[in-house]
Write a protein that holds these residues in place. Sequence first.
Motif, mmCIF file in Angstrom:
data_model
loop_
_atom_site.group_PDB
_atom_site.id
_atom_site.type_symbol
_atom_site.label_atom_id
_atom_site.label_comp_id
_atom_site.label_asym_id
_atom_site.label_seq_id
_atom_site.Cartn_x
_atom_site.Cartn_y
_atom_site.Cartn_z
ATOM 1 N N GLY A 295 0.842 -1.029 0.019
ATOM 2 C CA GLY A 295 -0.138 0.047 0.008
ATOM 3 C C GLY A 295 0.730 1.213 0.023
ATOM 4 N N LEU A 296 2.055 1.112 0.577
ATOM 5 C CA LEU A 296 2.873 2.382 0.642
ATOM 6 C C LEU A 296 3.519 2.631 -0.608
ATOM 7 C CD1 LEU A 296 4.525 2.400 4.274
ATOM 8 C CD2 LEU A 296 3.061 4.108 3.381
ATOM 9 N N PHE A 297 4.016 1.615 -1.124
ATOM 10 C CA PHE A 297 4.414 1.689 -2.736
ATOM 11 C C PHE A 297 3.520 2.584 -3.540
ATOM 12 C CE2 PHE A 297 7.308 -2.386 -2.329
ATOM 13 C CZ PHE A 297 8.219 -1.820 -1.654
ATOM 14 N N ALA A 298 2.378 2.135 -3.683
ATOM 15 C CA ALA A 298 1.228 2.586 -4.503
ATOM 16 C C ALA A 298 1.006 4.083 -3.971
ATOM 17 C CB ALA A 298 0.156 1.834 -4.522
ATOM 18 N N ALA A 299 1.139 4.272 -2.736
ATOM 19 C CA ALA A 299 0.658 5.691 -2.296
ATOM 20 C C ALA A 299 1.705 6.544 -2.479
ATOM 21 C CB ALA A 299 0.510 5.385 -0.768
ATOM 22 N N VAL A 300 2.875 6.177 -2.401
ATOM 23 C CA VAL A 300 4.194 7.333 -2.727
ATOM 24 C C VAL A 300 4.103 7.487 -4.120
ATOM 25 C CG1 VAL A 300 6.583 7.244 -2.624
ATOM 26 C CG2 VAL A 300 5.421 6.661 -0.784
ATOM 27 N N LEU A 301 4.112 6.398 -4.889
ATOM 28 C CA LEU A 301 4.042 6.865 -6.427
ATOM 29 C C LEU A 301 3.202 7.486 -6.951
ATOM 30 C CD1 LEU A 301 5.231 3.212 -7.816
ATOM 31 C CD2 LEU A 301 6.707 5.223 -7.360
ATOM 32 N N LEU A 302 1.744 7.135 -6.324
ATOM 33 C CA LEU A 302 0.590 7.922 -6.955
ATOM 34 C C LEU A 302 0.497 9.331 -6.280
ATOM 35 C CD1 LEU A 302 -1.900 5.280 -6.602
ATOM 36 C CD2 LEU A 302 -1.217 6.180 -8.645
ATOM 37 N N HIS A 303 0.975 9.633 -5.161
ATOM 38 C CA HIS A 303 1.078 10.814 -4.319
ATOM 39 C C HIS A 303 2.128 11.782 -5.267
ATOM 40 C CE1 HIS A 303 1.166 14.132 -1.536
ATOM 41 N NE2 HIS A 303 2.670 13.948 -1.348
ATOM 42 N N ARG B 36 -4.979 8.754 0.095
ATOM 43 C CA ARG B 36 -5.309 8.399 1.420
ATOM 44 C C ARG B 36 -4.936 7.171 1.666
ATOM 45 N NH1 ARG B 36 -7.842 10.516 6.064
ATOM 46 N NH2 ARG B 36 -9.238 9.046 7.144
ATOM 47 N N VAL B 37 -4.188 6.596 2.594
ATOM 48 C CA VAL B 37 -4.177 5.184 3.163
ATOM 49 C C VAL B 37 -4.627 5.163 4.481
ATOM 50 C CG1 VAL B 37 -2.424 3.690 3.656
ATOM 51 C CG2 VAL B 37 -1.743 5.126 1.857
ATOM 52 N N THR B 38 -5.568 4.079 4.466
ATOM 53 C CA THR B 38 -6.135 3.519 6.038
ATOM 54 C C THR B 38 -5.556 2.297 6.175
ATOM 55 O OG1 THR B 38 -8.223 2.789 4.977
ATOM 56 C CG2 THR B 38 -7.946 4.946 5.843
ATOM 57 N N GLU B 39 -5.110 2.231 7.558
ATOM 58 C CA GLU B 39 -4.505 0.760 7.705
ATOM 59 C C GLU B 39 -5.221 0.287 9.062
ATOM 60 O OE1 GLU B 39 -2.665 -2.199 9.538
ATOM 61 O OE2 GLU B 39 -2.209 -1.617 7.309
ATOM 62 N N ARG C 146 7.030 5.129 4.444
ATOM 63 C CA ARG C 146 6.303 5.525 5.389
ATOM 64 C C ARG C 146 6.423 7.040 5.436
ATOM 65 N NH1 ARG C 146 3.546 8.467 7.027
ATOM 66 N NH2 ARG C 146 2.149 8.573 9.111
ATOM 67 N N HIS C 147 7.688 7.438 5.735
ATOM 68 C CA HIS C 147 8.156 8.893 5.834
ATOM 69 C C HIS C 147 8.123 9.593 4.661
ATOM 70 C CE1 HIS C 147 10.645 7.781 9.693
ATOM 71 N NE2 HIS C 147 9.608 7.883 9.772
ATOM 72 N N LEU C 148 8.022 9.094 3.377
ATOM 73 C CA LEU C 148 8.011 9.635 1.999
ATOM 74 C C LEU C 148 6.583 10.024 1.742
ATOM 75 C CD1 LEU C 148 10.247 7.406 -0.251
ATOM 76 C CD2 LEU C 148 10.661 9.703 0.572
ATOM 77 N N LEU C 149 5.564 9.624 2.700
ATOM 78 C CA LEU C 149 4.010 9.911 2.420
ATOM 79 C C LEU C 149 3.913 10.949 3.828
ATOM 80 C CD1 LEU C 149 1.789 9.181 0.797
ATOM 81 C CD2 LEU C 149 1.137 7.583 2.549
ATOM 82 N N PRO C 150 3.365 11.929 3.356
ATOM 83 C CA PRO C 150 2.839 12.941 4.588
ATOM 84 C C PRO C 150 1.878 12.405 5.522
ATOM 85 C CG PRO C 150 2.622 14.010 2.338
ATOM 86 C CD PRO C 150 2.911 12.510 2.092
ATOM 87 N N ASP C 151 2.156 12.598 6.834
ATOM 88 C CA ASP C 151 1.352 12.212 7.801
ATOM 89 C C ASP C 151 -0.186 12.178 7.764
ATOM 90 O OD1 ASP C 151 3.758 11.225 8.903
ATOM 91 O OD2 ASP C 151 3.580 13.122 10.510
ATOM 92 N N GLU C 152 -0.623 13.411 7.014
ATOM 93 C CA GLU C 152 -2.042 13.464 7.030
ATOM 94 C C GLU C 152 -2.657 12.609 5.911
ATOM 95 O OE1 GLU C 152 0.054 16.605 4.316
ATOM 96 O OE2 GLU C 152 0.262 15.703 6.539
#
Length: 371
Positions: free
Chosen positions: A14-22, A29-32, A103-109
């Motif tokens: 999920g983080l791989f996809a989130a960082v690339l798409l962001h 937005r990611v929910t865990e 995780r750090h590459l994706l903003p906390d919000e």
Amino acid sequence: MPPRILIVGGSIGGLFAAVLLHRAGFDVRVTERSVHGLEGRGAGLVAQREVFDILREVGVEHLAHVGVTAHERIYLDQAGAIIHRQRTPQTQLSWDVLFRTFRHLLPDERYHIDRQAVSVAQEPSGARVTYSDGTEERADLVIGADGVGSTLRSAVAGPKSRPTYVGYATWRGLVPEAEVPVSAAGQLFDRFAFYEMPGSHILGYLVPGPDGSTTAGRRRYNWVWYRRYTPDELDGVLTDVDGVRRPFSLAPGRVRPDVAAAMKSDAARLLPPAFAAVVAAESRPFLHAIFDYAPPQMVSGRVALMGDAAFVARPHTAMGVAKAAGDAFALRDALTHTPDMDAALAAYAAERAPVGAAIVAYGQRLGGSLG
């Protein structure tokens, strides 16, 4: 406004996809579902080409060199003698460092824990996810990255889309280097070690410490023991310390003491001395049942699956993280190169479904002697 993308599942895939798409300009937005987050849960991983590609893509290629190298492979007999060796150096990267970096590459919000999805429903030009607290979220695209026990899978592949138990499970341990007996360390460290017997095998290797350290004395020894269990036996070992039968795995600290003690007794009786010693040294062994699954489709409407939420392959392939990276690249590329989202999702599925099916089949071949 850019399309809104909701990724359900905040582990590596999920983080791989989130960082690339962001980074591509999408509103992500990611929910865990985890209450406390996932950091500190990983061990080592054998990186494939797709992992190196995604490290390079986001500018952290140096992480490819943060690992522990096994300089050779050795095969033991039950008495502990080395009966075969191969000079095949291999480096195990740190799952924890990889997770923490992305995780750090994706903003906390854009990353939220303690959000357990319970269902997803299609809507015109989008989808809506409902969470266990009754709240809902709508997005133009919902990506299921929620692993082998995916909640979102049924919305894409149908209500009976559950992975199939293949007849065996893995016991695992992550023993701090300083707690490994000297006699075992002398034989096992700096090597990829194996012991094979009918219907079972064990392997082990050093991995970085939980902080990513590769310094001698701060690493961990990762062992994985494949064992057969009938469905009834599996019910017993997957019943946790609270008496609850878990569907797929038990985390460290959740295995019943009597079950762990029986496993260690078997290890002392069946395994070479060095492996028996590292199994005995693990105070909190954990357990994963092994499953196969290949979905009839990866996309339905505005819900797409990726990683183990889509194809569940046996761990012998060592391709789980690489498969997730490949899916993330394909999603990003399809959504950026094809303006029509439905056409983009069709292109994504057409590219990745054959890859996922091939990896599942490969794992079945590798595990043929066990299942």
